[in-house]
Design a protein around this motif. Sequence first.
Motif, PDB file in Angstrom:
ATOM      1  N   LYS A  44     -15.433  -2.399   7.349  1.00 41.39           N
ATOM      2  CA  LYS A  44     -14.349  -2.163   6.392  1.00 41.39           C
ATOM      3  C   LYS A  44     -14.609  -1.008   5.423  1.00 41.39           C
ATOM      4  O   LYS A  44     -13.663  -0.371   4.958  1.00 41.39           O
ATOM      5  CB  LYS A  44     -14.089  -3.434   5.565  1.00 41.39           C
ATOM      6  CG  LYS A  44     -13.723  -4.640   6.387  1.00 41.39           C
ATOM      7  CD  LYS A  44     -12.378  -4.491   7.039  1.00 41.39           C
ATOM      8  CE  LYS A  44     -12.008  -5.755   7.784  1.00 41.39           C
ATOM      9  NZ  LYS A  44     -10.739  -5.669   8.451  1.00 41.39           N
ATOM     10  N   LEU A  45     -15.901  -0.771   5.106  1.00 42.05           N
ATOM     11  CA  LEU A  45     -16.215   0.217   4.080  1.00 42.05           C
ATOM     12  C   LEU A  45     -17.040   1.391   4.585  1.00 42.05           C
ATOM     13  O   LEU A  45     -17.221   2.373   3.863  1.00 42.05           O
ATOM     14  CB  LEU A  45     -16.967  -0.457   2.924  1.00 42.05           C
ATOM     15  CG  LEU A  45     -16.244  -1.611   2.241  1.00 42.05           C
ATOM     16  CD1 LEU A  45     -17.158  -2.293   1.236  1.00 42.05           C
ATOM     17  CD2 LEU A  45     -14.964  -1.130   1.573  1.00 42.05           C
ATOM     18  N   GLY A  46     -17.592   1.250   5.778  1.00 37.47           N
ATOM     19  CA  GLY A  46     -18.371   2.340   6.356  1.00 37.47           C
ATOM     20  C   GLY A  46     -19.868   2.086   6.314  1.00 37.47           C
ATOM     21  O   GLY A  46     -20.361   1.207   5.615  1.00 37.47           O
ATOM     22  N   THR A  47     -20.576   2.896   7.079  1.00 29.91           N
ATOM     23  CA  THR A  47     -22.019   2.752   7.234  1.00 29.91           C
ATOM     24  C   THR A  47     -22.754   2.894   5.911  1.00 29.91           C
ATOM     25  O   THR A  47     -23.710   2.164   5.643  1.00 29.91           O
ATOM     26  CB  THR A  47     -22.545   3.795   8.251  1.00 29.91           C
ATOM     27  OG1 THR A  47     -21.871   3.566   9.487  1.00 29.91           O
ATOM     28  CG2 THR A  47     -24.033   3.666   8.455  1.00 29.91           C
ATOM     29  N   GLU A  48     -22.328   3.811   5.075  1.00 28.28           N
ATOM     30  CA  GLU A  48     -23.018   4.035   3.804  1.00 28.28           C
ATOM     31  C   GLU A  48     -23.006   2.775   2.931  1.00 28.28           C
ATOM     32  O   GLU A  48     -24.027   2.399   2.355  1.00 28.28           O
ATOM     33  CB  GLU A  48     -22.368   5.206   3.061  1.00 28.28           C
ATOM     34  CG  GLU A  48     -23.146   5.634   1.837  1.00 28.28           C
ATOM     35  CD  GLU A  48     -22.554   6.880   1.193  1.00 28.28           C
ATOM     36  OE1 GLU A  48     -22.484   6.906  -0.039  1.00 28.28           O
ATOM     37  OE2 GLU A  48     -22.168   7.820   1.930  1.00 28.28           O
ATOM     38  N   ALA A  49     -21.866   2.107   2.858  1.00 27.27           N
ATOM     39  CA  ALA A  49     -21.764   0.879   2.062  1.00 27.27           C
ATOM     40  C   ALA A  49     -22.633  -0.222   2.654  1.00 27.27           C
ATOM     41  O   ALA A  49     -23.301  -0.964   1.927  1.00 27.27           O
ATOM     42  CB  ALA A  49     -20.315   0.416   1.965  1.00 27.27           C
ATOM     43  N   ALA A  50     -22.645  -0.320   3.972  1.00 29.21           N
ATOM     44  CA  ALA A  50     -23.455  -1.342   4.637  1.00 29.21           C
ATOM     45  C   ALA A  50     -24.939  -1.081   4.420  1.00 29.21           C
ATOM     46  O   ALA A  50     -25.711  -2.009   4.142  1.00 29.21           O
ATOM     47  CB  ALA A  50     -23.134  -1.377   6.135  1.00 29.21           C
ATOM     48  N   GLU A  51     -25.351   0.158   4.538  1.00 26.70           N
ATOM     49  CA  GLU A  51     -26.760   0.498   4.337  1.00 26.70           C
ATOM     50  C   GLU A  51     -27.178   0.277   2.888  1.00 26.70           C
ATOM     51  O   GLU A  51     -28.307  -0.134   2.612  1.00 26.70           O
ATOM     52  CB  GLU A  51     -27.035   1.935   4.768  1.00 26.70           C
ATOM     53  CG  GLU A  51     -26.909   2.144   6.268  1.00 26.70           C
ATOM     54  CD  GLU A  51     -27.797   1.217   7.090  1.00 26.70           C
ATOM     55  OE1 GLU A  51     -28.969   1.015   6.721  1.00 26.70           O
ATOM     56  OE2 GLU A  51     -27.303   0.686   8.105  1.00 26.70           O
TER      57      GLU A  51
END
Length: 140
Positions: A44-51
């Motif tokens: 939902k928010l992208g790889t950067e948010a997940a990382e």
Amino acid sequence: MSYTHTITVPLPYADAVERTREALAEQGFGILSEIDVHAAFEQKLGTEAAEALGDYVILGACNPGLASKALAAEPQLGALLPCNVVVRRGAESQTTIEAVDPQTLVELSEAPEVRDVADDADARLRAALEAIQSDAAPTT
């Protein structure tokens, strides 16, 4: 008031998740739901948010006997069930495990049966956390 019981263990994330499941099962809890927050953030928010979040799962733990007693005493407590247990790990080298403190239910209810259920659930969740911590302790 703190609303969780928290431990930090030197286990890899996947091992901590598995050991948490086992310790909860040993205390009579099943997992009714599992939310992979890392995957949801990535989608939902992208790889950067997940990382930035790191590994993060919410396990919805339920002890059917305790849930039955709580719901018989106060049906609207279902909005607060199951007991959430979080396993998370960011960039640090240790994994954090947090279980909701069932005593928060007591603050929201005046039913004496709810206090009994909360006391029992609290003892079981603490025992599960203690077992995980004991198992994860380095041996000398």
